[in-house]
Design a protein around this motif. Structure first.
Motif, short mmCIF file in Angstrom:
data_model
loop_
_atom_site.label_atom_id
_atom_site.label_comp_id
_atom_site.label_asym_id
_atom_site.label_seq_id
_atom_site.Cartn_x
_atom_site.Cartn_y
_atom_site.Cartn_z
N ALA A 283 0.82 -1.22 0.00
CA ALA A 283 0.00 0.00 0.00
C ALA A 283 0.85 1.27 0.00
CB ALA A 283 -0.93 -0.01 1.21
N TYR A 284 2.10 1.14 0.44
CA TYR A 284 2.97 2.31 0.51
C TYR A 284 3.51 2.70 -0.87
CZ TYR A 284 7.20 5.04 1.52
OH TYR A 284 8.17 6.00 1.54
N LEU A 285 3.69 1.73 -1.75
CA LEU A 285 4.39 1.99 -3.01
C LEU A 285 3.75 3.08 -3.86
CD1 LEU A 285 5.46 -1.62 -4.04
CD2 LEU A 285 6.84 0.17 -2.97
N PRO A 286 2.42 3.07 -4.09
CA PRO A 286 1.84 4.13 -4.91
C PRO A 286 1.96 5.52 -4.29
CG PRO A 286 0.34 2.26 -4.72
CD PRO A 286 1.42 2.06 -3.71
N LEU A 287 2.20 5.56 -2.98
CA LEU A 287 2.31 6.84 -2.27
C LEU A 287 3.75 7.30 -2.08
CD1 LEU A 287 -0.23 6.02 0.60
CD2 LEU A 287 -0.72 7.10 -1.61
N SER A 288 4.70 6.44 -2.46
CA SER A 288 6.10 6.71 -2.15
C SER A 288 6.78 7.66 -3.12
CB SER A 288 6.88 5.39 -2.12
OG SER A 288 7.01 4.87 -3.44
N GLY A 289 6.24 7.75 -4.34
CA GLY A 289 6.91 8.54 -5.37
C GLY A 289 7.89 7.73 -6.19
N GLY A 290 8.09 6.47 -5.84
CA GLY A 290 9.01 5.62 -6.59
C GLY A 290 10.38 5.55 -5.98
N LEU A 291 11.16 4.58 -6.43
CA LEU A 291 12.45 4.28 -5.80
C LEU A 291 13.43 5.45 -5.91
CD1 LEU A 291 14.03 2.07 -4.34
CD2 LEU A 291 14.72 1.16 -6.56
N TYR A 292 13.42 6.18 -7.00
CA TYR A 292 14.35 7.30 -7.16
C TYR A 292 14.01 8.44 -6.21
CZ TYR A 292 15.46 4.81 -11.46
OH TYR A 292 15.81 3.85 -12.37
N ARG A 293 12.71 8.77 -6.10
CA ARG A 293 12.30 9.90 -5.26
C ARG A 293 12.28 9.53 -3.78
NH1 ARG A 293 8.14 9.64 -9.12
NH2 ARG A 293 8.30 11.16 -10.84
N ASP A 294 11.93 8.30 -3.48
CA ASP A 294 11.74 7.89 -2.09
C ASP A 294 13.04 7.46 -1.43
OD1 ASP A 294 10.16 7.10 0.25
OD2 ASP A 294 10.60 5.05 -0.37
N CYS A 295 13.90 6.80 -2.18
CA CYS A 295 15.09 6.17 -1.61
C CYS A 295 16.38 6.82 -2.10
CB CYS A 295 15.05 4.68 -1.96
SG CYS A 295 16.40 3.73 -1.27
#
Length: 345
Positions: A157-169
């Motif tokens: 459920a977090y993934l669509p809200l995360s902004g994606g691997l580049y933006r989130d991590c």
């Protein structure tokens, strides 16, 4: 000093504990979309639980710490700016560029204070690496290798809200590339793989990523990230110069095993996650925020710094999607030319 905290999830409750112990914080008012969770945090720390953000903003606070869901960050930053309240906000400012620009424009228009939570700037290893590079101890820097690998993926459920691997991590690694080297990223070439759990494909995200970055002095850097690194939480940066080389994040809990005879073995207690690995840095960044409020320090990471890291992440998304190198200056100029947009100085 009275501090309001919005969001009492994992990082928010950690921040609440730090603030409740701070000698300059006289009162802490916390709220969360889950009222029972906020009440439990307040009871444990001797803080006050508020029904919602409205109650926090109306409680006569001197500043606001935002650790709520990413989708709420921009609106809360704008609200605080209009109320003349300084803000510490967990990254990112928003899930997209328009939302980020809207919040930053309001901060600049009102002249308010915004500090972003790029905690690695307060980590002892990264600070030592920065000093080594800036002092010339490594000679001319020619290569940088950065990596961030999580031991297990986040909830689906977090993934669509995360902004994606580049933006989130990887945005943390992009911030560190700039902060440690003192250089700007001019070009990125990014790729990613969604060969892991199906939830990443469903979210249009990747579970593994790699980026080749060119800095403005010709230094080459790579940044890699993975969501499924079962050995443990692994965050490192290697910097190689003509006269020396230094590594951040290599200690007795780094989840790394040498294949050489007699080399290092797997640690018995590898780092399990970001809170454990960077706990001292998280404490230091909030202490810096309090000192910033007291006029004792300049802002260690303002909105413009966060914007520069976000632009690199956005360029990576374009590069991955279109399978081509992307010039960061062209990308950022195209966004900053919008009316009222903050142009990085």
């Amino acid at each position: 000093m009275r501090i309001g905290l919005v969001g009492t999830g994992r990082i928010g409750s950690f921040h609440a504990g730090v603030l409740s112990r701070h000698p300059q914080v006289d009162a802490l008012i916390v709220t969360d979309i889950d009222g029972a969770r906020a009440a439990r945090v307040a009871d444990r720390l001797g803080a006050t639980a508020a029904h919602d953000a409205d109650e926090v903003f109306g409680a006569g606070v001197d500043a606001v710490v935002i650790a709520s869901a990413t989708s709420t960050h921009a609106d809360l930053i704008v609200r605080a700016a209009r109320a003349g309240l300084p803000v510490f906000c967990e990254k990112p400012i928003a899930l997209d560029v328009p939302g980020t620009l809207r919040a930053l424009c309001e901060v600049e228009r009102t002249g308010s204070v915004l500090q972003l939570g790029f905690m690695r700037r307060f980590d002892a290893g990264y600070r030592a690496a920065r000093d080594a590079v800036r002092s010339g101890a490594l000679g001319r820097l020619h290569s940088v290798r950065a990596t961030t690998m999580d031991p297990a993926p986040p909830p689906a459920a977090y993934l669509p809200l995360s902004g994606g691997l580049y933006r989130d991590c990887l945005v943390h690694d992009f911030d560190m590339l700039r902060w440690v080297t003192g250089r700007e990223v001019t070009e990125v070439y990014a790729t990613g793989s969604d060969a892991g759990p199906a939830m990443f494909r469903a979210a249009g995200d990747v579970d593994t990523a790699a980026v080749l970055l060119t800095l403005d002095d010709g230094t080459l850097a790579t940044a890699t990230a993975a969501r499924c690194n079962g050995a443990g939480y692994d965050v490192r940066m290697e910097l190689a110069g003509e006269t020396g080389q230094i590594t951040v994040g290599l200690d007795d809990r780094t989840p790394l095993t040498s294949a050489e005879p007699g080399g290092r073995t797997a640690p018995p207690r590898p780092w399990p996650g970001f809170l454990e690995r960077f706990a001292p840095a998280y404490e230091a960044e909030l202490d810096a925020f309090v000192r910033l409020l007291r006029g004792e320090l300049p802002n260690p990471c303002d909105g413009r710094e966060a914007w520069r890291a976000l632009v690199i992440a956005e360029a990576c998304e374009v590069s991955r999607r279109e399978r081509r190198p992307v010039q960061v200056a062209e990308f950022s100029a195209g966004q900053a030319d919008r009316p009222g947009a903050p142009v990085p100085g």
